[in-house]
Design a protein around this motif. Structure first.
Motif, PDB file in Angstrom:
ATOM      1  N   LEU A   1       4.117   0.535   2.401  1.00  0.00           N
ATOM      2  CA  LEU A   1       3.997  -0.565   3.367  1.00  0.00           C
ATOM      3  C   LEU A   1       3.854  -1.845   2.566  1.00  0.00           C
ATOM      4  O   LEU A   1       3.078  -1.890   1.600  1.00  0.00           O
ATOM      5  N   PHE A   2       4.560  -2.890   2.935  1.00  0.00           N
ATOM      6  CA  PHE A   2       4.442  -4.133   2.151  1.00  0.00           C
ATOM      7  C   PHE A   2       4.439  -5.370   3.046  1.00  0.00           C
ATOM      8  O   PHE A   2       5.008  -5.355   4.150  1.00  0.00           O
ATOM      9  N   SER A   3       3.782  -6.427   2.572  1.00  0.00           N
ATOM     10  CA  SER A   3       3.737  -7.694   3.318  1.00  0.00           C
ATOM     11  C   SER A   3       3.093  -8.755   2.437  1.00  0.00           C
ATOM     12  O   SER A   3       2.812  -8.503   1.257  1.00  0.00           O
TER      13      SER A   3
ATOM     14  N   LEU B   1      -2.708  -8.384   2.451  1.00  0.00           N
ATOM     15  CA  LEU B   1      -3.261  -7.047   2.224  1.00  0.00           C
ATOM     16  C   LEU B   1      -4.093  -6.563   3.414  1.00  0.00           C
ATOM     17  O   LEU B   1      -4.047  -5.389   3.784  1.00  0.00           O
ATOM     18  N   ASN B   2      -4.824  -7.507   4.041  1.00  0.00           N
ATOM     19  CA  ASN B   2      -5.676  -7.108   5.164  1.00  0.00           C
ATOM     20  C   ASN B   2      -4.860  -6.540   6.309  1.00  0.00           C
ATOM     21  O   ASN B   2      -5.245  -5.546   6.928  1.00  0.00           O
ATOM     22  N   THR B   3      -3.720  -7.181   6.589  1.00  0.00           N
ATOM     23  CA  THR B   3      -2.855  -6.699   7.672  1.00  0.00           C
ATOM     24  C   THR B   3      -2.396  -5.280   7.364  1.00  0.00           C
ATOM     25  O   THR B   3      -2.380  -4.411   8.230  1.00  0.00           O
ATOM     26  N   LEU B   4      -2.038  -5.046   6.107  1.00  0.00           N
ATOM     27  CA  LEU B   4      -1.585  -3.704   5.718  1.00  0.00           C
ATOM     28  C   LEU B   4      -2.705  -2.686   5.899  1.00  0.00           C
ATOM     29  O   LEU B   4      -2.488  -1.593   6.422  1.00  0.00           O
ATOM     30  N   LYS B   5      -3.907  -3.086   5.469  1.00  0.00           N
ATOM     31  CA  LYS B   5      -5.046  -2.148   5.560  1.00  0.00           C
ATOM     32  C   LYS B   5      -5.327  -1.756   6.998  1.00  0.00           C
ATOM     33  O   LYS B   5      -5.728  -0.636   7.284  1.00  0.00           O
TER      34      LYS B   5
ATOM     35  N   ILE C   1       0.871  -1.183   0.000  1.00  0.00           N
ATOM     36  CA  ILE C   1       0.000   0.000   0.000  1.00  0.00           C
ATOM     37  C   ILE C   1       0.903   1.225   0.000  1.00  0.00           C
ATOM     38  O   ILE C   1       1.821   1.327   0.825  1.00  0.00           O
ATOM     39  N   ASP C   2       0.667   2.113  -0.939  1.00  0.00           N
ATOM     40  CA  ASP C   2       1.453   3.350  -0.985  1.00  0.00           C
ATOM     41  C   ASP C   2       0.735   4.446  -0.204  1.00  0.00           C
ATOM     42  O   ASP C   2      -0.446   4.711  -0.443  1.00  0.00           O
ATOM     43  N   ILE C   3       1.459   5.050   0.706  1.00  0.00           N
ATOM     44  CA  ILE C   3       0.894   6.181   1.456  1.00  0.00           C
ATOM     45  C   ILE C   3       1.338   7.446   0.713  1.00  0.00           C
ATOM     46  O   ILE C   3       2.538   7.667   0.510  1.00  0.00           O
ATOM     47  N   LYS C   4       0.341   8.236   0.297  1.00  0.00           N
ATOM     48  CA  LYS C   4       0.663   9.404  -0.547  1.00  0.00           C
ATOM     49  C   LYS C   4       0.446  10.721   0.207  1.00  0.00           C
ATOM     50  O   LYS C   4      -0.390  10.780   1.118  1.00  0.00           O
TER      51      LYS C   4
ATOM     52  N   GLY D   1       7.404  -5.000   5.746  1.00  0.00           N
ATOM     53  CA  GLY D   1       8.125  -3.827   6.243  1.00  0.00           C
ATOM     54  C   GLY D   1       7.630  -2.548   5.614  1.00  0.00           C
ATOM     55  O   GLY D   1       6.521  -2.482   5.064  1.00  0.00           O
ATOM     56  N   ALA D   2       8.468  -1.529   5.704  1.00  0.00           N
ATOM     57  CA  ALA D   2       8.111  -0.223   5.134  1.00  0.00           C
ATOM     58  C   ALA D   2       9.330   0.372   4.451  1.00  0.00           C
ATOM     59  O   ALA D   2      10.458   0.173   4.897  1.00  0.00           O
ATOM     60  N   GLU D   3       9.047   1.068   3.351  1.00  0.00           N
ATOM     61  CA  GLU D   3      10.129   1.821   2.688  1.00  0.00           C
ATOM     62  C   GLU D   3       9.818   3.309   2.843  1.00  0.00           C
ATOM     63  O   GLU D   3       8.684   3.744   2.605  1.00  0.00           O
ATOM     64  N   PHE D   4      10.832   4.061   3.239  1.00  0.00           N
ATOM     65  CA  PHE D   4      10.629   5.492   3.483  1.00  0.00           C
ATOM     66  C   PHE D   4      11.110   6.274   2.269  1.00  0.00           C
ATOM     67  O   PHE D   4      12.306   6.359   2.021  1.00  0.00           O
ATOM     68  N   LEU D   5      10.148   6.815   1.534  1.00  0.00           N
ATOM     69  CA  LEU D   5      10.528   7.522   0.307  1.00  0.00           C
ATOM     70  C   LEU D   5      10.723   9.011   0.529  1.00  0.00           C
ATOM     71  O   LEU D   5      11.353   9.681  -0.278  1.00  0.00           O
ATOM     72  N   LYS D   6      10.173   9.509   1.619  1.00  0.00           N
ATOM     73  CA  LYS D   6      10.372  10.931   1.969  1.00  0.00           C
ATOM     74  C   LYS D   6      10.684  11.026   3.455  1.00  0.00           C
ATOM     75  O   LYS D   6      10.098  10.293   4.260  1.00  0.00           O
ATOM     76  N   LYS D   7      11.587  11.957   3.786  1.00  0.00           N
ATOM     77  CA  LYS D   7      11.979  12.126   5.185  1.00  0.00           C
ATOM     78  C   LYS D   7      11.707  13.563   5.617  1.00  0.00           C
ATOM     79  O   LYS D   7      11.318  14.402   4.798  1.00  0.00           O
ATOM     80  N   ASN D   8      12.042  13.883   6.857  1.00  0.00           N
ATOM     81  CA  ASN D   8      11.818  15.239   7.383  1.00  0.00           C
ATOM     82  C   ASN D   8      12.408  16.306   6.463  1.00  0.00           C
ATOM     83  O   ASN D   8      13.517  16.134   5.944  1.00  0.00           O
ATOM     84  N   ASN D   9      11.663  17.372   6.270  1.00  0.00           N
ATOM     85  CA  ASN D   9      12.055  18.542   5.465  1.00  0.00           C
ATOM     86  C   ASN D   9      12.058  18.290   3.958  1.00  0.00           C
ATOM     87  O   ASN D   9      12.361  19.202   3.191  1.00  0.00           O
TER      88      ASN D   9
END
Ligand code: URA
Length: 407
Positions: A385-387, A390-394, A328-331, A365-373
């Protein structure tokens, strides 16, 4: 005859424990002579009133003596370990350990499993197919001698009293007590037979300690205890107001560590690795350390040591994959820059999705594509977020989305 119930009242009455009394408490609980209920009463008293430095040293000594203490007399090099108080995406041990060995040190490392919202080094290593992190001390010593580094979990041979007390602290909300934390961390480290220890004291919204000042208090106390046991301790406070590096999870963190050992590490992560490495090398009297650390990455030595360690533990480095089925991509919900990341919430979410139907989902796990600032435009992916479910991610999607403030 010592009366345990009397000992519980000591702190309230401003009395101090002597060595016999501390040993009595630790040994009685270890040997089931006092039950969980009474030990909880004692832990709560310590949580509330603390212990002074002398008592904390006695407590640490008593825990060390509940198990075996390793001796490394025949090693031709400085024996050192690194310990972090825990963070999100903190895989520094996996990277720095082999680097220090390639620079001439020996690194016997006893590590923990995930605690609260933070990840555990043992869980990450055990996500490598075949890796056995619970070997006996004889084998541990042999691997340290042969490869220079072995990373294991706490077995019943090392500080068994800590294992038992720690689990009760976890159940009774008495983790966050400085003397108990110091005794727990330092007993395990001192039992490793090290000459020096570098501590990474994390502070910020993804750490157990919120402020730098709290971190310094802990660092000073841990250093003092080390000194009493002839272990040179140095500490650094590092920021945990955002996850460290690009990933948090299990296999994904091992893969990221391998990338770092091959010279492809994220800047924020490598900054911490090199800073702690510099301090470790100063203890080991290795000069020109930054260049040496860069050299052992560039010439492949550090990676080779990691590979050998994994092999000696039964792991198959060629079978580490992060093949998840769902993500799931968090935008970004608006344009602006990332003002705040609630790192603890992200750590909680990652630990939640790392478990799938009671077992470990190594590819989650999770991949961080953007950080502070970082600047973002509406719709940019800030975290993935990946696994394998899908239900766990949701179930954690909202928590993660709410962890970011963009302004
Ligand atoms: N890590 C430990 O090993 N013990 C504590 O008490 C806290 C963190």
């Amino acid at each position: 005859m010592i009366d345990f119930l009397e000992l519980i009242k000591y702190k309230k009455n401003n009395k101090f424990y002597n060595s016999k009394e501390i040993n009595f408490i630790v040994q009685s609980y270890l040997n089931d002579h006092i039950d969980e209920q009474n030990m909880t009463l004692w832990l709560k008293e310590i949580y509330e009133y603390g212990m002074n430095i002398d008592e904390t040293v006695l407590y640490t000594e008593s825990i060390i003596n509940s198990g075996e203490k390793i001796e490394f007399d025949s090693l031709d090099g400085y024996v050192i370990d690194k310990h972090s108080t825990g963070g999100v995406g903190d895989k520094v041990s996996l990277i720095l350990g082999p680097i220090l060995v390639a620079c001439g040190c020996f690194v016997p490392m006893v590590v923990g499993r995930h605690l609260g919202h933070t990840g555990g080094t043992l869980d990450k290593l055990e996500s490598i197919p075949g890796y056995n992190g619970l070997i006996n001390l004889d084998k541990f010593k042999k691997i340290v001698k042969k490869v220079g580094i072995s990373i294991i979990g706490q077995t019943s041979e090392i500080c068994p009293a800590d294992r038992k007390i720690y689990s009760l602290r976890d159940k009774t909300n008495t983790i966050a007590s400085l003397p108990l934390i110091c005794g727990s961390i330092m007993s395990k480290k001192i039992s490793e037979g090290i000459h020096g220890l570098v501590l990474d004291i994390k502070y910020g919204n993804g750490a157990f300690l919120e402020t730098k000042k709290d971190g310094q208090r802990l660092g000073k106390l841990l250093s003092l205890i080390g000194k009493k046991f002839n272990v040179d301790v140095k500490y650094l406070g590092t920021n945990m107001n955002q996850p460290l590096g690009n990933f948090s999870g299990l296999n994904c963190e091992v893969i990221e560590s391998i990338d770092c050992l091959k010279g492809r590490g994220a800047d924020d992560l490598m900054d911490v690795v090199f800073e702690l490495g510099r301090v470790a090398c100063s203890l080991a009297k290795i000069d020109n350390s930054k260049q040496k650390m860069i050299d052992v990455i560039n010439n492949g030595k550090a990676y080779e040591i990691f590979e050998k360690m994994v092999y000696e533990h039964g792991g198959d480095i060629n079978r580490i994959h992060c093949n998840y089925t769902d993500c799931i991509d968090i935008k970004a919900n608006e344009s602006g820059s990332i003002e705040f990341i609630d790192t603890k919430k992200i750590g909680d979410a990652v630990n939640y999705i790392n478990k799938l139907k009671g077992t470990r989902d190594n590819s989650s796990g999770a991949e961080f594509l953007k950080k502070n600032n970082d600047k973002v435009s509406k719709g940019d992916v800030i975290l993935r977020l990946f696994s394998n479910d899908l239900n766990t991610l949701k179930l954690r999607e909202r928590l993660v989305r709410e962890s970011y403030i963009i302004k």
